[in-house]
Design a protein around this motif. Structure first.
Motif, PDB file in Angstrom:
ATOM      1  N   THR A   1       0.811  -1.218   0.000  1.00  0.00           N
ATOM      2  CA  THR A   1       0.000   0.000   0.000  1.00  0.00           C
ATOM      3  C   THR A   1       0.846   1.271   0.000  1.00  0.00           C
ATOM      4  O   THR A   1       0.306   2.371   0.111  1.00  0.00           O
ATOM      5  CB  THR A   1      -0.917   0.022   1.232  1.00  0.00           C
TER       6      THR A   1
ATOM      7  N   TYR B   1      -5.107  -4.384   3.677  1.00  0.00           N
ATOM      8  CA  TYR B   1      -6.291  -4.173   2.834  1.00  0.00           C
ATOM      9  C   TYR B   1      -7.586  -4.402   3.605  1.00  0.00           C
ATOM     10  O   TYR B   1      -8.634  -4.659   3.008  1.00  0.00           O
ATOM     11  CB  TYR B   1      -6.207  -5.067   1.595  1.00  0.00           C
TER      12      TYR B   1
ATOM     13  N   GLU C   1     -10.760  -2.615   2.490  1.00  0.00           N
ATOM     14  CA  GLU C   1     -11.409  -3.225   1.324  1.00  0.00           C
ATOM     15  C   GLU C   1     -12.172  -4.480   1.736  1.00  0.00           C
ATOM     16  O   GLU C   1     -13.246  -4.760   1.232  1.00  0.00           O
ATOM     17  CB  GLU C   1     -10.339  -3.563   0.292  1.00  0.00           C
TER      18      GLU C   1
END
Length: 296
Positions: free
Chosen positions: A181, A209, A212
């Motif tokens: 990231t 993540y 997400e």
């Protein structure tokens, strides 16, 4: 033997009781800890005593059909050398435990304790990595594995490249999947090209993540990209157990890869276990058949 799955990045501790950068870290009850002076849910709430033990992890591993796990260390958990040496003695076929050391004398003690590598949270090290070169040289000489999580820092990545060049026989596993990231992702992954014994492991990728969430499609794309850059044979799955399973189950930390159409079955086999088995030398793994859930 069923499917081969090996976790290349996990943590164990009996109790967190330390300070980092002047801030408190301390195990509480019901899975909670004081972390950097703030109360957080460090573990799943059913871990009521604050202990993150090998036995609880083995139960999770057996349920998720994970044959073996590499146990690394982080300064936020305090030094767990004594406990992990005991785990290594009791479960030599299931765990590859790493010590914590900051100089040659401490590294020698890690070797004497029977631990099989040393883990460094490079993202928490304020000094140049090259100051640890005597330790890395000793590790290379003793056939140990170096686990290194790097900061999003070009200078630190360049220093790690120098370590790899200076210690060509040292096995190196770069953690947190090279921080996909951040801007340093490609540079960190390309460290796998610097030496034949360098690997990239994905411990913490579901945490990175988490916004997400499952099935982490961007995480899968980052794995696909890394494989295109350095080859799937240089990449390994890691869970970052137990902190990541406050949000998802242990099985979910890898089955999003199994279910993805972005990777071939051969690539999944390498990433989820084949590469780690040869890199860490696991040779006696249990047969872990699937046990049906009562709710199925």
């Amino acid at each position: 033997m069923g499917k081969l799955i090996i976790d290349a990045h996990s943590h164990l501790w009996l109790k967190q009781d330390t300070w980092v950068d002047g801030k408190r870290i301390l195990s509480l009850k019901n899975g909670r800890s004081i972390f950097m002076d703030e109360e957080v849910q460090m573990l799943p709430p059913f871990m009521v005593d604050g202990q993150n033990t090998a036995e609880v992890f083995l139960s999770n591993m057996n349920y998720a059909q994970v044959g073996a796990a590499v146990v690394v260390q982080e300064v936020i958990d305090g030094c767990q050398n004594e406990y992990l040496a005991d785990v290594q003695r009791r479960y030599p076929d299931r765990f590859f435990c790493m010590g914590m050391a900051w100089n040659v004398e401490e590294a020698e003690a890690v070797v004497a304790a029977g631990l099989r590598g040393i883990a460094f949270p490079g993202h928490r090290i304020h000094e140049p990595l090259l100051t640890l070169m005597p330790v890395f040289k000793l590790m290379e000489e003793r056939g140990m594995v170096l686990s290194m999580c790097l900061a999003d820092d070009e200078a630190q990545v360049a220093q790690m490249a120098e370590v790899i060049q200076e210690c060509p026989r040292l096995k190196v596993a770069i953690g947190h999947f090279g921080m996909p990231t951040t801007a340093s992702f490609r540079q960190q992954v390309l460290l796998a090209r610097e030496g034949e014994h360098v690997r990239i492991e994905s411990g913490g990728i579901t945490w990175l993540y988490n916004p997400e969430f499952y099935p982490f499609p961007t995480a899968v794309r980052r794995i696909r990209e890394a494989a295109d850059w350095v080859g799937m044979e240089r990449l390994m799955w890691g869970s970052d157990y137990p902190r990541t399973i406050t949000a998802i189950t242990y099985r979910m930390s890898y089955d999003f890869i199994e279910k993805s159409a972005e990777l071939t079955e051969a690539e999944k086999a390498l990433f989820l276990g084949g590469n780690a088995r040869s890199f860490y030398g696991f040779d006696r793994l249990p047969d872990l058949p699937y046990i049906k859930n009562m709710s199925e």
